[in-house]
Scaffold this active site. Structure first.
Site, PDB file in Angstrom:
ATOM      1  N   ILE A 155       0.825  -1.213   0.000  1.00  0.00           N
ATOM      2  CA  ILE A 155       0.000   0.000   0.000  1.00  0.00           C
ATOM      3  C   ILE A 155       0.861   1.266   0.000  1.00  0.00           C
ATOM      4  CG2 ILE A 155      -1.689   1.313   1.345  1.00  0.00           C
ATOM      5  CD1 ILE A 155      -2.720  -1.503   2.354  1.00  0.00           C
ATOM      6  N   ARG A 234      -3.741   0.646  11.050  1.00  0.00           N
ATOM      7  CA  ARG A 234      -4.494   0.056  12.157  1.00  0.00           C
ATOM      8  C   ARG A 234      -4.588   1.095  13.268  1.00  0.00           C
ATOM      9  NH1 ARG A 234      -6.186  -3.037   9.147  1.00  0.00           N
ATOM     10  NH2 ARG A 234      -6.103  -5.310   9.119  1.00  0.00           N
ATOM     11  N   GLU A 263     -12.095   0.518  17.574  1.00  0.00           N
ATOM     12  CA  GLU A 263     -13.121   0.438  16.532  1.00  0.00           C
ATOM     13  C   GLU A 263     -13.961  -0.826  16.599  1.00  0.00           C
ATOM     14  OE1 GLU A 263     -10.558   0.443  12.945  1.00  0.00           O
ATOM     15  OE2 GLU A 263     -11.343  -1.555  12.537  1.00  0.00           O
ATOM     16  N   HIS A 295     -13.328   2.428   8.553  1.00  0.00           N
ATOM     17  CA  HIS A 295     -12.584   1.282   8.004  1.00  0.00           C
ATOM     18  C   HIS A 295     -13.146   0.863   6.639  1.00  0.00           C
ATOM     19  CE1 HIS A 295      -9.695  -2.017   9.495  1.00  0.00           C
ATOM     20  NE2 HIS A 295      -9.700  -2.013   8.181  1.00  0.00           N
ATOM     21  N   ALA A 297     -11.408   1.816   3.715  1.00  0.00           N
ATOM     22  CA  ALA A 297     -10.376   2.018   2.690  1.00  0.00           C
ATOM     23  C   ALA A 297     -10.303   0.833   1.729  1.00  0.00           C
ATOM     24  CB  ALA A 297      -9.017   2.259   3.343  1.00  0.00           C
TER      25      ALA A 297
HETATM   26  P1  NAI Z   1       2.769  -5.022   3.479  1.00  0.00           P
HETATM   27  O1  NAI Z   1       3.118  -6.165   4.341  1.00  0.00           O
HETATM   28  O2  NAI Z   1       2.856  -5.124   1.995  1.00  0.00           O
HETATM   29  O3  NAI Z   1       3.691  -3.757   3.892  1.00  0.00           O
HETATM   30  C1  NAI Z   1       3.957  -3.383   5.216  1.00  0.00           C
HETATM   31  C2  NAI Z   1       5.300  -2.659   5.208  1.00  0.00           C
HETATM   32  O4  NAI Z   1       5.516  -2.137   6.523  1.00  0.00           O
HETATM   33  C3  NAI Z   1       6.487  -3.582   4.862  1.00  0.00           C
HETATM   34  O5  NAI Z   1       7.276  -2.998   3.832  1.00  0.00           O
HETATM   35  C4  NAI Z   1       7.254  -3.656   6.176  1.00  0.00           C
HETATM   36  O6  NAI Z   1       8.654  -3.815   5.992  1.00  0.00           O
HETATM   37  C5  NAI Z   1       6.889  -2.323   6.802  1.00  0.00           C
HETATM   38  N1  NAI Z   1       7.133  -2.239   8.238  1.00  0.00           N
HETATM   39  C6  NAI Z   1       7.148  -3.241   9.154  1.00  0.00           C
HETATM   40  N2  NAI Z   1       7.455  -2.733  10.370  1.00  0.00           N
HETATM   41  C7  NAI Z   1       7.641  -1.402  10.206  1.00  0.00           C
HETATM   42  C8  NAI Z   1       7.987  -0.344  11.094  1.00  0.00           C
HETATM   43  N3  NAI Z   1       8.226  -0.565  12.387  1.00  0.00           N
HETATM   44  N4  NAI Z   1       8.088   0.913  10.592  1.00  0.00           N
HETATM   45  C9  NAI Z   1       7.872   1.145   9.267  1.00  0.00           C
HETATM   46  N5  NAI Z   1       7.553   0.170   8.391  1.00  0.00           N
HETATM   47  C10 NAI Z   1       7.430  -1.078   8.858  1.00  0.00           C
HETATM   48  O7  NAI Z   1       1.314  -4.559   3.943  1.00  0.00           O
HETATM   49  P2  NAI Z   1       0.253  -3.667   3.143  1.00  0.00           P
HETATM   50  O8  NAI Z   1      -0.570  -4.525   2.285  1.00  0.00           O
HETATM   51  O9  NAI Z   1       0.950  -2.503   2.544  1.00  0.00           O
HETATM   52  O10 NAI Z   1      -0.675  -3.170   4.354  1.00  0.00           O
HETATM   53  C11 NAI Z   1      -0.157  -2.346   5.397  1.00  0.00           C
HETATM   54  C12 NAI Z   1      -1.156  -2.315   6.535  1.00  0.00           C
HETATM   55  O11 NAI Z   1      -2.322  -1.618   6.114  1.00  0.00           O
HETATM   56  C13 NAI Z   1      -1.660  -3.712   6.964  1.00  0.00           C
HETATM   57  O12 NAI Z   1      -0.800  -4.302   7.922  1.00  0.00           O
HETATM   58  C14 NAI Z   1      -3.004  -3.412   7.547  1.00  0.00           C
HETATM   59  O13 NAI Z   1      -2.867  -3.220   8.941  1.00  0.00           O
HETATM   60  C15 NAI Z   1      -3.414  -2.079   6.898  1.00  0.00           C
HETATM   61  N6  NAI Z   1      -4.577  -2.237   6.012  1.00  0.00           N
HETATM   62  C16 NAI Z   1      -5.678  -1.427   6.206  1.00  0.00           C
HETATM   63  C17 NAI Z   1      -6.797  -1.553   5.400  1.00  0.00           C
HETATM   64  C18 NAI Z   1      -7.996  -0.667   5.532  1.00  0.00           C
HETATM   65  O14 NAI Z   1      -9.049  -0.963   4.953  1.00  0.00           O
HETATM   66  N7  NAI Z   1      -7.940   0.436   6.265  1.00  0.00           N
HETATM   67  C19 NAI Z   1      -6.851  -2.575   4.357  1.00  0.00           C
HETATM   68  C20 NAI Z   1      -5.614  -3.314   4.178  1.00  0.00           C
HETATM   69  C21 NAI Z   1      -4.539  -3.168   5.002  1.00  0.00           C
END
Ligand code: NAI
Length: 334
Positions: A155, A234, A263, A295, A297
């Protein structure tokens, strides 16, 4: 497989049934949220299918395992609501949908930035009431502003590409930098530097013990005055009490949220006829410079279709080979 689908909404049924048409699993749709009180509803199931606010904690997983459940299929990317160590100890496989449409979440993130900046939420109400005054609606050009992206995974990387198109200067923080982001001109930096330099900070890292309350009093004190903070990751990435204090003092310029720490008791339900009992959430809603969505997105046709396809594929692979396509486990995270 017999699958108990918790927290099932009409749209879940529509997309999961379509994806399951050829797979032939027996899906039982349950409105209830998964918790230790509702495990009994999955009595005959071999798998449970859960969403972001279903609580797959140790006690719930122990009960599910005793009932014969072998697979927890998350129909979302985040897995902070599953006790992975307990799942391993009970021999339960946990699968998720690692990426369905990063564009859905990234585009909603940019929608929040644009709406907050140009006060679209306020303008909409004003115009409906015949108030065409512009006082209070002043925004800024995004072009040339610095945006800090915390987490450049699926994302965050799309957010970077979109905002690059707006002409923003991009800083990111991620323990695993993405070379494609670097090529785009994203500069990786420490969190303190990112907060100090950014006009807008947007959070796209997973919620883990290390990122819990990543935005707290101390981080907000280091932030550039007037910062716009966006959280579509989150809820608990942000200490809500700290952001309320920063909004009151004016240190935080504006706040856009699609997720909220508490939430689980609010989102995805129509509570419009009830008394709001969460005073912290109620306080957030009093600020004109706070924009909250519940929520949503992820909520695009493309994303729901991809979520359903991958969820069914996870279940089918687990049934056929004993392994789901996208497993998540404590070992893999280590
Ligand atoms: P992803 O796993 O592709 O990317 C997460 C990134 O965060 C990775 O590059 C990882 O290295 C990095 N990361 C890990 N620990 C970190 C830290 N301490 N500081 C900075 N970066 C760090 O996950 P994706 O698909 O990009 O999703 C990210 C988050 O978005 C999910 O974990 C989920 O909680 C949230 N999400 C929210 C949605 C919504 O509808 N609001 C829908 C989908 C996901």
């Amino acid at each position: 497989m017999r699958v108990a689908v918790y927290s099932a909404k009409p749209y879940d049924r529509t997309f999961l049934e379509a994806a399951n048409a050829n797979a032939g699993h027996r899906l039982v749709f349950l409105e209830a949220r998964l918790s230790v009180e509702t495990v009994a509803l999955a009595e005959d199931a071999e798998a449970v299918c859960v969403f972001v606010n279903d609580a797959a904690d140790a006690a719930t997983l122990a009960r599910l395992s005793r009932q014969g459940v072998r697979l927890v299929a998350l129909r979302c990317a985040g897995f902070n609501n599953v006790d992975l160590a307990a799942a391993r100890d009970r021999g339960l496989t946990v699968a998720r949908v690692p990426a369905y449409s990063p564009h859905a979440v990234a585009e909603h993130t940019v929608a929040l930035i644009l709406a907050l900046n140009r006060k679209i939420h306020r303008a909409y109400n004003r115009v409906r009431e015949g108030n065409f005054a512009l006082d209070g609606l002043l925004g800024f050009d995004l072009n040339g502003k610095t945006v800090g992206i915390v987490g450049t995974g699926g994302i965050g990387a799309v957010v970077a590409r979109i905002l690059h198109g707006f002409g923003c200067r991009l800083i990111a923080h991620d323990p695993r930098p993405d070379p494609a982001c670097t090529v785009l001109g994203v500069r990786y930096a420490g969190l303190d530097e990112l907060f100090a330099e950014s006009d807008v900070v947007t959070l796209h890292c997973p919620l883990t013990p290390a990122t819990h309350h990543l935005v707290d009093d101390a981080m907000l004190a280091r932030a550039k005055p007037g910062l716009m903070l966006i959280n579509t990751g989150r809820g608990a990435l942000v200490d809500t009490r700290a952001v309320i204090a920063a909004l009151k003092s004016g240190a935080l310029g504006s706040l856009g949220l699609d997720v909220y720490e508490e939430e689980a008791d609010l989102f995805f339900e129509d509570l419009s006829g009830r008394v709001l009992r969460d005073d912290v959430f109620a306080r957030l809603q009093t600020f004109p410079n706070v924009l909250i969505t519940g929520h949503q997105a992820f909520f695009t046709r493309e994303a729901l279709s991809a979520i359903a396809e991958t969820t069914i594929a996870n279940i089918t692979a687990f049934e056929a080979q004993g392994r789901a396509l996208h497993e998540v486990s404590v070992e893999r995270l280590a």
